[in-house]
Motif scaffolding. Structure first.
Motif, PDB file in Angstrom:
ATOM      1  N   ARG A 235       0.894  -1.140  -0.052  1.00  0.00           N
ATOM      2  CA  ARG A 235       0.101   0.086  -0.189  1.00  0.00           C
ATOM      3  C   ARG A 235       0.995   1.226   0.011  1.00  0.00           C
ATOM      4  NH1 ARG A 235      -3.293  -2.341  -1.760  1.00  0.00           N
ATOM      5  NH2 ARG A 235      -5.760  -2.661  -1.078  1.00  0.00           N
ATOM      6  N   GLY A 236       0.460   2.053  -0.678  1.00  0.00           N
ATOM      7  CA  GLY A 236       1.190   3.311  -0.903  1.00  0.00           C
ATOM      8  C   GLY A 236       1.561   4.240   0.269  1.00  0.00           C
ATOM      9  N   GLY A 237       0.504   4.121   1.280  1.00  0.00           N
ATOM     10  CA  GLY A 237       0.636   4.820   2.362  1.00  0.00           C
ATOM     11  C   GLY A 237       1.739   4.424   3.397  1.00  0.00           C
ATOM     12  N   VAL A 238       2.244   3.219   3.125  1.00  0.00           N
ATOM     13  CA  VAL A 238       3.444   2.571   4.133  1.00  0.00           C
ATOM     14  C   VAL A 238       4.373   3.467   4.044  1.00  0.00           C
ATOM     15  CG1 VAL A 238       4.382   0.395   4.691  1.00  0.00           C
ATOM     16  CG2 VAL A 238       2.271   0.122   3.953  1.00  0.00           C
ATOM     17  N   VAL A 239       4.800   4.126   2.868  1.00  0.00           N
ATOM     18  CA  VAL A 239       6.007   4.839   2.386  1.00  0.00           C
ATOM     19  C   VAL A 239       5.657   6.292   2.623  1.00  0.00           C
ATOM     20  CG1 VAL A 239       8.051   5.063   0.872  1.00  0.00           C
ATOM     21  CG2 VAL A 239       7.010   2.832   1.374  1.00  0.00           C
ATOM     22  N   ASP A 240       6.484   6.964   3.425  1.00  0.00           N
ATOM     23  CA  ASP A 240       6.616   8.479   3.124  1.00  0.00           C
ATOM     24  C   ASP A 240       7.283   9.047   1.723  1.00  0.00           C
ATOM     25  OD1 ASP A 240       7.063  11.261   3.328  1.00  0.00           O
ATOM     26  OD2 ASP A 240       7.644  11.228   5.521  1.00  0.00           O
ATOM     27  N   THR A 241       6.188   9.073   0.805  1.00  0.00           N
ATOM     28  CA  THR A 241       6.619   9.412  -0.565  1.00  0.00           C
ATOM     29  C   THR A 241       7.796  10.665  -0.479  1.00  0.00           C
ATOM     30  OG1 THR A 241       4.804   8.395  -1.451  1.00  0.00           O
ATOM     31  CG2 THR A 241       6.066   9.620  -2.762  1.00  0.00           C
ATOM     32  N   VAL A 242       7.503  11.689   0.239  1.00  0.00           N
ATOM     33  CA  VAL A 242       8.502  12.727   0.249  1.00  0.00           C
ATOM     34  C   VAL A 242       9.690  12.273   0.631  1.00  0.00           C
ATOM     35  CG1 VAL A 242       8.581  15.252   1.202  1.00  0.00           C
ATOM     36  CG2 VAL A 242       6.411  14.471   0.378  1.00  0.00           C
ATOM     37  N   ALA A 243       9.822  11.722   1.594  1.00  0.00           N
ATOM     38  CA  ALA A 243      11.101  11.278   2.179  1.00  0.00           C
ATOM     39  C   ALA A 243      11.802  10.224   1.338  1.00  0.00           C
ATOM     40  CB  ALA A 243      10.795  10.483   3.622  1.00  0.00           C
ATOM     41  N   LEU A 244      11.078   9.417   0.665  1.00  0.00           N
ATOM     42  CA  LEU A 244      11.587   8.537  -0.207  1.00  0.00           C
ATOM     43  C   LEU A 244      12.154   9.362  -1.281  1.00  0.00           C
ATOM     44  CD1 LEU A 244      12.167   5.733  -1.454  1.00  0.00           C
ATOM     45  CD2 LEU A 244      10.031   5.902  -2.530  1.00  0.00           C
ATOM     46  N   ALA A 245      11.442  10.044  -2.146  1.00  0.00           N
ATOM     47  CA  ALA A 245      12.168  11.091  -3.066  1.00  0.00           C
ATOM     48  C   ALA A 245      13.444  11.792  -2.533  1.00  0.00           C
ATOM     49  CB  ALA A 245      10.845  12.021  -3.429  1.00  0.00           C
ATOM     50  N   GLN A 246      13.500  12.204  -1.561  1.00  0.00           N
ATOM     51  CA  GLN A 246      14.674  13.039  -1.041  1.00  0.00           C
ATOM     52  C   GLN A 246      15.965  11.986  -1.066  1.00  0.00           C
ATOM     53  OE1 GLN A 246      14.027  15.242   2.360  1.00  0.00           O
ATOM     54  NE2 GLN A 246      16.593  15.807   2.691  1.00  0.00           N
ATOM     55  N   ALA A 247      15.345  10.783  -0.337  1.00  0.00           N
ATOM     56  CA  ALA A 247      16.411   9.648  -0.181  1.00  0.00           C
ATOM     57  C   ALA A 247      16.895   9.312  -1.617  1.00  0.00           C
ATOM     58  CB  ALA A 247      15.871   8.458   0.352  1.00  0.00           C
ATOM     59  N   LEU A 248      16.208   9.141  -2.495  1.00  0.00           N
ATOM     60  CA  LEU A 248      16.643   8.754  -4.033  1.00  0.00           C
ATOM     61  C   LEU A 248      17.365   9.895  -4.624  1.00  0.00           C
ATOM     62  CD1 LEU A 248      13.333   7.054  -5.048  1.00  0.00           C
ATOM     63  CD2 LEU A 248      15.577   5.932  -4.716  1.00  0.00           C
ATOM     64  N   ARG A 249      16.946  10.960  -4.609  1.00  0.00           N
ATOM     65  CA  ARG A 249      17.726  12.281  -4.975  1.00  0.00           C
ATOM     66  C   ARG A 249      19.258  12.480  -4.440  1.00  0.00           C
ATOM     67  NH1 ARG A 249      12.754  14.986  -4.987  1.00  0.00           N
ATOM     68  NH2 ARG A 249      13.041  15.782  -2.983  1.00  0.00           N
TER      69      ARG A 249
END
Length: 331
Positions: A235-249
């Motif tokens: 489920r998408g909400g299991v991951v903080d998408t904003v935090a993930l995007a920053q971690a990938l960048r």
């Protein structure tokens, strides 16, 4: 009086197997495929006079349920039920059902596909060839790598079986530990922090609830290996998408693969589209001919039993069933 059943799952249609099942039991199905994100008001309009609903991911909120006094059963053609206010449904005596494990093979296979896609830069290599080039993007093998599984239920176990065949080391974070399964497939049960720190691939197989929302946040992403890949087919909400995007960048982790998102459909202007180290698919993990056929039939069977006042195979709120006041004939 014939009872109406609303069907919103996009793969179910008049004349199909589910349609025949419902009509054979004397119910009158009406079809309103959820092609886009549906609002509460739209859903309320569809539920007028409806006794049961076979649904995708519509927002069955307290407000919607309050406006649908005839509704007795909500039956999901899938596993997750986070779009349903189960407490409000229970308070109103509405039975909620889902169809666990019907898509476990499909989701497990897609999880492995996403792992391989990340490990071998599959999309980059395919895109290069399709563009007429021959540049090769070097990847890494799954063999000998450590896979952490956050959740070892039906789907998690199927992923473990397949990963074991690839020669991966398996870690699992799971409250209800199946020791026999672990012994057979070489699974070591660990806590989440250990899985974060030791996994080359971390795959999520958890329901979305108050405890798991944004479970994978900036702090936990920082504990992962810089070379690690995060995979979410849950489920998408299991991951903080904003935090993930920053971690990938920032290179906190090497890559991620998402089949599910906090907002679906994912907006065309989402910042996620710009991330080259993010592999995405449109929530297709469970979308196979076999999984859809089984989920539709199981959802219909659950609904039919519940509307007859009998116990369905997989109720989410079984406490409603012994005292439910909905046992009526279909006609």
């Amino acid at each position: 009086m014939t009872q109406k059943v609303l069907v919103t799952s996009i793969f179910l249609h008049a004349g199909g197997e589910v349609d025949h099942l419902l009509r054979a039991e004397g119910f009158e199905p009406t079809y309103a495929p959820a092609l886009t994100k549906r609002t509460e008001d739209e859903l309320i309009g569809l539920l007028d006079g409806v006794s049961g609903a076979i649904i995708a991911n519509e927002p069955f909120t307290d407000r919607v349920l309050a406006a649908a006094p005839d509704l007795k059963v909500i039956s999901r053609t899938g596993v997750g039920f986070d779009s349903i206010d189960v407490a409000a449904a229970t308070q109103r005596g509405v039975v909620v059902c889902n169809t666990p494990n019907v898509n476990r093979y499909a989701v497990a296979e897609w999880t492995l596909a996403m792992m391989l896609g990340c490990a071998r830069h599959a999309v980059k290599n395919w895109t290069e060839m399709n563009a007429g080039g021959f540049k090769r993007f070097e990847g890494t093998e799954l063999y000998g790598k450590t896979l952490g599984l956050a959740g070892l239920g039906g789907i998690g176990k199927e992923v473990a079986r397949r990963a074991h065949a690839f020669g991966m080391t398996l870690l699992a974070v799971e409250e209800y530990q199946d020791q026999a399964f672990a012994a057979q497939y070489g699974v070591t049960y660990v806590d989440l922090e250990t899985a974060l720190e030791q996994s080359d691939f971390l795959s999520l197989h958890l329901p979305l609830n108050a405890q798991t929302r944004h479970l994978i946040n900036a702090e936990r992403l920082a504990r992962m290996k810089p070379s690690a890949c995060l995979i979410n087919t849950a489920r998408g909400g299991v991951v903080d998408t904003v935090a993930l995007a920053q971690a990938l960048r920032e290179g906190t982790i090497a890559a991620a693969a998402l089949d599910v998102f906090e907002e679906e459909p994912l907006p065309a202007d989402s910042h996620l589209h710009a991330l080259e180290n993010l592999l995405m698919s449109p929530h297709v993990g469970g979308v196979t001919t076999e999984a859809r056929q089984m989920s539709g039939v199981r959802a219909a069977e659950n609904l039919i039993l519940a509307l007859k006042g009998q116990a369905p195979a997989s109720p989410v709120n079984p406490e409603v069933i012994p005292t439910a006041r909905y046992a009526v004939s279909a006609t």
